[in-house]
Design a protein around this motif. Structure first.
Motif, PDB file in Angstrom:
ATOM      1  N   UNK A  82      22.109 -62.541 -16.461  1.00 46.69           N
ATOM      2  CA  UNK A  82      22.312 -63.318 -14.894  1.00 46.69           C
ATOM      3  C   UNK A  82      23.384 -64.072 -14.572  1.00 46.69           C
ATOM      4  N   UNK A  83      22.646 -65.282 -15.303  1.00 46.71           N
ATOM      5  CA  UNK A  83      23.316 -66.657 -15.173  1.00 46.71           C
ATOM      6  C   UNK A  83      25.071 -66.276 -14.775  1.00 46.71           C
ATOM      7  N   UNK A  84      25.216 -65.688 -16.333  1.00 47.57           N
ATOM      8  CA  UNK A  84      26.497 -65.399 -16.525  1.00 47.57           C
ATOM      9  C   UNK A  84      27.108 -65.187 -16.049  1.00 47.57           C
ATOM     10  N   UNK A  85      26.448 -63.643 -15.264  1.00 45.11           N
ATOM     11  CA  UNK A  85      27.223 -62.918 -14.316  1.00 45.11           C
ATOM     12  C   UNK A  85      27.312 -62.833 -12.718  1.00 45.11           C
ATOM     13  N   UNK A  86      27.000 -64.710 -12.664  1.00 43.26           N
ATOM     14  CA  UNK A  86      27.233 -65.174 -11.156  1.00 43.26           C
ATOM     15  C   UNK A  86      28.440 -66.044 -11.780  1.00 43.26           C
ATOM     16  N   UNK A  87      29.046 -66.097 -12.916  1.00 42.62           N
ATOM     17  CA  UNK A  87      30.075 -67.018 -13.258  1.00 42.62           C
ATOM     18  C   UNK A  87      30.131 -68.132 -12.237  1.00 42.62           C
ATOM     19  N   UNK A  88      28.462 -68.949 -12.772  1.00 42.65           N
ATOM     20  CA  UNK A  88      28.628 -69.843 -12.655  1.00 42.65           C
ATOM     21  C   UNK A  88      29.759 -71.268 -12.724  1.00 42.65           C
ATOM     22  N   UNK A  89      30.417 -71.123 -13.384  1.00 46.90           N
ATOM     23  CA  UNK A  89      32.038 -71.779 -13.972  1.00 46.90           C
ATOM     24  C   UNK A  89      32.994 -71.994 -12.431  1.00 46.90           C
ATOM     25  N   UNK A  90      33.106 -70.897 -11.918  1.00 43.01           N
ATOM     26  CA  UNK A  90      33.844 -70.420 -10.768  1.00 43.01           C
ATOM     27  C   UNK A  90      32.732 -72.156  -8.705  1.00 43.01           C
ATOM     28  N   UNK A  91      31.503 -72.083  -9.131  1.00 47.68           N
ATOM     29  CA  UNK A  91      30.803 -72.969  -8.538  1.00 47.68           C
ATOM     30  C   UNK A  91      30.693 -74.932  -8.338  1.00 47.68           C
ATOM     31  N   UNK A  92      32.046 -74.474  -8.941  1.00 48.97           N
ATOM     32  CA  UNK A  92      31.812 -75.979  -9.967  1.00 48.97           C
ATOM     33  C   UNK A  92      32.882 -77.206  -8.773  1.00 48.97           C
ATOM     34  N   UNK A  93      33.436 -76.812  -8.030  1.00 51.52           N
ATOM     35  CA  UNK A  93      33.637 -77.350  -6.696  1.00 51.52           C
ATOM     36  C   UNK A  93      32.943 -76.636  -5.210  1.00 51.52           C
ATOM     37  N   UNK A  94      31.863 -76.722  -5.906  1.00 54.25           N
ATOM     38  CA  UNK A  94      30.635 -75.977  -4.756  1.00 54.25           C
ATOM     39  C   UNK A  94      29.304 -77.019  -4.746  1.00 54.25           C
ATOM     40  N   UNK A  95      29.033 -77.663  -4.578  1.00 48.92           N
ATOM     41  CA  UNK A  95      28.412 -78.439  -5.127  1.00 48.92           C
ATOM     42  C   UNK A  95      27.123 -77.882  -4.279  1.00 48.92           C
ATOM     43  N   UNK A  96      27.198 -77.336  -3.165  1.00 46.31           N
ATOM     44  CA  UNK A  96      25.855 -76.820  -2.205  1.00 46.31           C
ATOM     45  C   UNK A  96      25.271 -75.251  -3.484  1.00 46.31           C
ATOM     46  N   UNK A  97      26.126 -74.385  -3.984  1.00 43.20           N
ATOM     47  CA  UNK A  97      25.997 -73.510  -4.578  1.00 43.20           C
ATOM     48  C   UNK A  97      26.109 -74.088  -6.425  1.00 43.20           C
ATOM     49  N   UNK A  98      26.630 -74.968  -6.984  1.00 44.06           N
ATOM     50  CA  UNK A  98      26.365 -74.919  -8.369  1.00 44.06           C
ATOM     51  C   UNK A  98      25.058 -75.657  -8.930  1.00 44.06           C
ATOM     52  N   UNK A  99      24.561 -76.860  -7.242  1.00 45.36           N
ATOM     53  CA  UNK A  99      23.214 -77.212  -8.186  1.00 45.36           C
ATOM     54  C   UNK A  99      22.055 -75.884  -7.869  1.00 45.36           C
ATOM     55  N   UNK A 100      22.355 -74.713  -6.819  1.00 40.21           N
ATOM     56  CA  UNK A 100      21.756 -73.617  -7.526  1.00 40.21           C
ATOM     57  C   UNK A 100      21.709 -73.262  -9.086  1.00 40.21           C
ATOM     58  N   UNK A 101      22.659 -72.840  -9.527  1.00 41.79           N
ATOM     59  CA  UNK A 101      22.853 -72.191 -10.669  1.00 41.79           C
ATOM     60  C   UNK A 101      22.454 -73.116 -11.792  1.00 41.79           C
ATOM     61  N   UNK A 102      22.652 -75.018 -11.440  1.00 43.42           N
ATOM     62  CA  UNK A 102      22.110 -75.445 -12.418  1.00 43.42           C
ATOM     63  C   UNK A 102      20.417 -75.635 -12.537  1.00 43.42           C
ATOM     64  N   UNK A 103      20.312 -75.307 -11.386  1.00 44.16           N
ATOM     65  CA  UNK A 103      19.019 -75.106 -11.734  1.00 44.16           C
ATOM     66  C   UNK A 103      18.376 -73.570 -11.956  1.00 44.16           C
ATOM     67  N   UNK A 104      19.179 -72.427 -11.721  1.00 37.78           N
ATOM     68  CA  UNK A 104      18.666 -71.492 -12.555  1.00 37.78           C
ATOM     69  C   UNK A 104      18.466 -71.604 -13.394  1.00 37.78           C
ATOM     70  N   UNK A 105      19.389 -71.975 -14.260  1.00 37.75           N
ATOM     71  CA  UNK A 105      19.998 -72.014 -15.489  1.00 37.75           C
ATOM     72  C   UNK A 105      18.404 -72.885 -16.260  1.00 37.75           C
ATOM     73  N   UNK A 106      18.003 -73.534 -15.693  1.00 44.22           N
ATOM     74  CA  UNK A 106      16.615 -74.255 -16.493  1.00 44.22           C
ATOM     75  C   UNK A 106      15.898 -73.185 -16.748  1.00 44.22           C
ATOM     76  N   UNK A 107      16.139 -71.964 -16.110  1.00 43.52           N
ATOM     77  CA  UNK A 107      14.776 -71.138 -16.575  1.00 43.52           C
ATOM     78  C   UNK A 107      14.698 -70.533 -18.025  1.00 43.52           C
TER      79      UNK A 107
END
Length: 189
Positions: free
Chosen positions: A40-65
């Motif tokens: 699920x995390x991979x399908x969200x393409x988290x690398x594409x959000x690295x310039x949008x902190x409001x989004x990458x912070x949520x992806x980083x949090x999800x990556x802790x699961x």
């Protein structure tokens, strides 16, 4: 005697059954959840959000699961302490999601642009650094207390930054002069 080798053999079979069941639970159930969370995390393409902190912070949090699930499995096997898994969930997932959503909703409900600056990014980085220190520190640093104190200081600094940054925003009128449509109207309006 009556409770000799036969009893020990039965006890050994019982214990083997318990350990095999635990191993299968870890392998099948937690392994499946881990794969789904990672996919699920991979399908969200988290690398594409690295310039949008409001989004990458949520992806980083999800990556802790998935980190939590791996540590939970290792803890069930007796390889790591169980609190490491718990803190991956509570500091990494919940802490990361909380600081991310607090900033996003505070900006949105006060009529401000959904953008971040160095204050928010620092708060995000501090929460995730606190999680890293609290979860992985005890594996490499001999002083458990030091990892707890450093993690607590990082966590506290993150939320202090938020409080200082957002107190004026949350107590001031919206810049557009509108009332927040999600808030109930005061009596007599």
């Amino acid at each position: 005697g009556r409770y000799g080798a036969g009893s020990l053999l039965s006890l050994g079979k019982l214990m083997a059954g318990v350990y095999i069941t635990c191993f299968l639970f870890i392998l099948v159930i937690l392994g499946s959840i881990l794969r789904l969370a990672g996919l699920r995390l991979f399908l969200w393409n988290p690398w594409r959000t690295r310039r949008r902190p409001l989004v990458w912070v949520l992806h980083a949090a999800y990556a802790w699961i998935p980190v939590h699930l791996v540590l939970r499995a290792l803890a069930l096997g007796g390889f790591v302490a169980e609190p490491l898994a718990t803190h991956a969930l509570t500091i990494g997932v919940i802490g990361g999601m909380t600081i991310g959503m607090m900033t996003r909703t505070a900006r949105g409900h006060t009529g401000r642009p959904l953008a971040t600056d160095g204050f928010e990014v620092a708060a995000y980085a501090l929460v995730h650094t606190a999680a890293i220190v609290r979860v992985f520190g005890p594996l490499v640093v001999p002083s458990y207390l030091a990892t707890v104190l450093v993690s607590a200081a990082l966590w506290s600094a993150a939320f202090a930054i938020y409080a200082v940054r957002y107190a004026p925003i949350l107590t001031a009128p919206r810049p557009d002069g509108l009332a927040d449509p999600d808030l109930p109207r005061a009596f007599g309006d």
